[in-house]
Design a protein around this motif. Sequence first.
Motif, PDB file in Angstrom:
ATOM      1  N   LEU A 292      -0.231   7.061   4.305  1.00 47.51           N
ATOM      2  CA  LEU A 292      -0.556   6.677   2.932  1.00 47.51           C
ATOM      3  C   LEU A 292      -0.031   5.275   2.604  1.00 47.51           C
ATOM      4  O   LEU A 292      -0.729   4.461   1.983  1.00 47.51           O
ATOM      5  CB  LEU A 292       0.042   7.705   1.956  1.00 47.51           C
ATOM      6  CG  LEU A 292      -0.620   9.083   1.955  1.00 47.51           C
ATOM      7  CD1 LEU A 292       0.134  10.040   1.044  1.00 47.51           C
ATOM      8  CD2 LEU A 292      -2.073   8.978   1.522  1.00 47.51           C
ATOM      9  N   VAL A 293       1.192   4.995   3.054  1.00 45.15           N
ATOM     10  CA  VAL A 293       1.767   3.664   2.788  1.00 45.15           C
ATOM     11  C   VAL A 293       0.923   2.582   3.447  1.00 45.15           C
ATOM     12  O   VAL A 293       0.600   1.553   2.843  1.00 45.15           O
ATOM     13  CB  VAL A 293       3.229   3.600   3.298  1.00 45.15           C
ATOM     14  CG1 VAL A 293       3.724   2.149   3.303  1.00 45.15           C
ATOM     15  CG2 VAL A 293       4.130   4.442   2.419  1.00 45.15           C
ATOM     16  N   ALA A 295      -2.161   2.748   4.281  1.00 48.84           N
ATOM     17  CA  ALA A 295      -3.490   2.656   3.676  1.00 48.84           C
ATOM     18  C   ALA A 295      -3.453   1.710   2.472  1.00 48.84           C
ATOM     19  O   ALA A 295      -4.417   0.992   2.195  1.00 48.84           O
ATOM     20  CB  ALA A 295      -3.963   4.045   3.246  1.00 48.84           C
ATOM     21  N   VAL A 296      -2.330   1.721   1.757  1.00 43.17           N
ATOM     22  CA  VAL A 296      -2.187   0.861   0.578  1.00 43.17           C
ATOM     23  C   VAL A 296      -1.679  -0.531   0.971  1.00 43.17           C
ATOM     24  O   VAL A 296      -2.133  -1.551   0.452  1.00 43.17           O
ATOM     25  CB  VAL A 296      -1.223   1.524  -0.433  1.00 43.17           C
ATOM     26  CG1 VAL A 296      -1.038   0.620  -1.656  1.00 43.17           C
ATOM     27  CG2 VAL A 296      -1.756   2.884  -0.858  1.00 43.17           C
ATOM     28  N   LYS A 297      -0.717  -0.573   1.893  1.00 39.61           N
ATOM     29  CA  LYS A 297      -0.122  -1.845   2.338  1.00 39.61           C
ATOM     30  C   LYS A 297      -0.269  -1.929   3.856  1.00 39.61           C
ATOM     31  O   LYS A 297       0.657  -1.562   4.606  1.00 39.61           O
ATOM     32  CB  LYS A 297       1.353  -1.907   1.944  1.00 39.61           C
ATOM     33  CG  LYS A 297       1.611  -1.865   0.453  1.00 39.61           C
ATOM     34  CD  LYS A 297       1.506  -3.235  -0.173  1.00 39.61           C
ATOM     35  CE  LYS A 297       2.628  -4.134   0.249  1.00 39.61           C
ATOM     36  NZ  LYS A 297       2.576  -5.451  -0.404  1.00 39.61           N
ATOM     37  N   PRO A 298      -1.393  -2.400   4.354  1.00 37.50           N
ATOM     38  CA  PRO A 298      -1.651  -2.389   5.809  1.00 37.50           C
ATOM     39  C   PRO A 298      -0.609  -3.141   6.625  1.00 37.50           C
ATOM     40  O   PRO A 298      -0.388  -2.809   7.795  1.00 37.50           O
ATOM     41  CB  PRO A 298      -3.025  -3.059   5.912  1.00 37.50           C
ATOM     42  CG  PRO A 298      -3.652  -2.858   4.589  1.00 37.50           C
ATOM     43  CD  PRO A 298      -2.538  -2.903   3.592  1.00 37.50           C
ATOM     44  N   LEU A 301       5.392  -2.518   3.770  1.00 37.78           N
ATOM     45  CA  LEU A 301       5.856  -2.782   2.413  1.00 37.78           C
ATOM     46  C   LEU A 301       6.341  -4.214   2.229  1.00 37.78           C
ATOM     47  O   LEU A 301       6.204  -4.794   1.153  1.00 37.78           O
ATOM     48  CB  LEU A 301       6.992  -1.807   2.065  1.00 37.78           C
ATOM     49  CG  LEU A 301       6.591  -0.325   1.981  1.00 37.78           C
ATOM     50  CD1 LEU A 301       7.821   0.540   1.783  1.00 37.78           C
ATOM     51  CD2 LEU A 301       5.597  -0.100   0.851  1.00 37.78           C
TER      52      LEU A 301
END
Length: 310
Positions: A292-293, A295-298, A301
């Motif tokens: 999920l991480v 998917a949002v921040k390829p 972070l």
Amino acid sequence: MTSTLLQALVSGLAIGGVYALIALSFSITFTTTNSLNFGQGEFVGIGAFLGVTVLYVIATTAGEAISFSSLPPSTSNGLTYPVAAVVVTLLFGVLGILLFVLAVRPFAGKTGMNWVMSTIGFGIILQSIGLAIWGPAPVNLPSPLGDDVIRIAGTGVRPQEILILVVALALMAGLDLLMHRTRVGKGMRAVAANPQAAALMGIDVSSMMIGAFALSAALAGLAGLLAAPIASASLFLGLGIALKAFSGAIVGGLDNPRGCILGGFMLGLLESGVALWNAQWREIVIFVLIILVLAVKPNGLFGAQSLDKV
């Protein structure tokens, strides 16, 4: 309940420290050579066994009659464990140089991902040599601080967990200073940013790359020695640890050393927290969240550089 949460926090920070060290080792080679050691897990297992061997040799040289498969607590007392840590770190530094020379440099500047297989093969060769020397059975390694549980505010903490956390934080702070306050560190960062420009500025790019692999391998070997008193020394110890450390590096941002450290600690805390609820769901929850991480921040972070698609 409070003591349980505190215990989970300490355990999460301790295993997160191991993940962070190895995640940092991935970042060091990636940012300087744009490559990774996919045999890093085998390095961790070999590091644990090499530490056991050093302690065994020191004890037997001193005249103690001990079994290699079950070292008594006295073998880790005094300066023997720090000596083993220094020996493991130095030997793995040399091993990292061999890895770069034999498995990475021959493919430098060539198309394809041949270095992926060559680093995996290097790790498998190391593991096979280890199996031939030490066998497949795990070996107990006593902690230099003893194995008795320490009670802090009603919470049981193993001394090795505290040692791991202290050593990991000290090493990370030292490496951060090295990278930002010394000529060597600035040289490595210049190579990471633009090798061609760094070479034009008079920086020895090859030496920086060799140093990066030596440092990366040394961190993996030391992480194995630190984790062995908790998980037992095993040649198969490192695969799971390295996989989670790599996940922590990806989540934190592979091109950001500080992000990798934070990613390693985050993964350790998450793992420990989920285990409080249900240990069977630990791996599932961790890797679902990682997906999920990403998917949002390829790029992770804290990552900034775009990664090549495999």
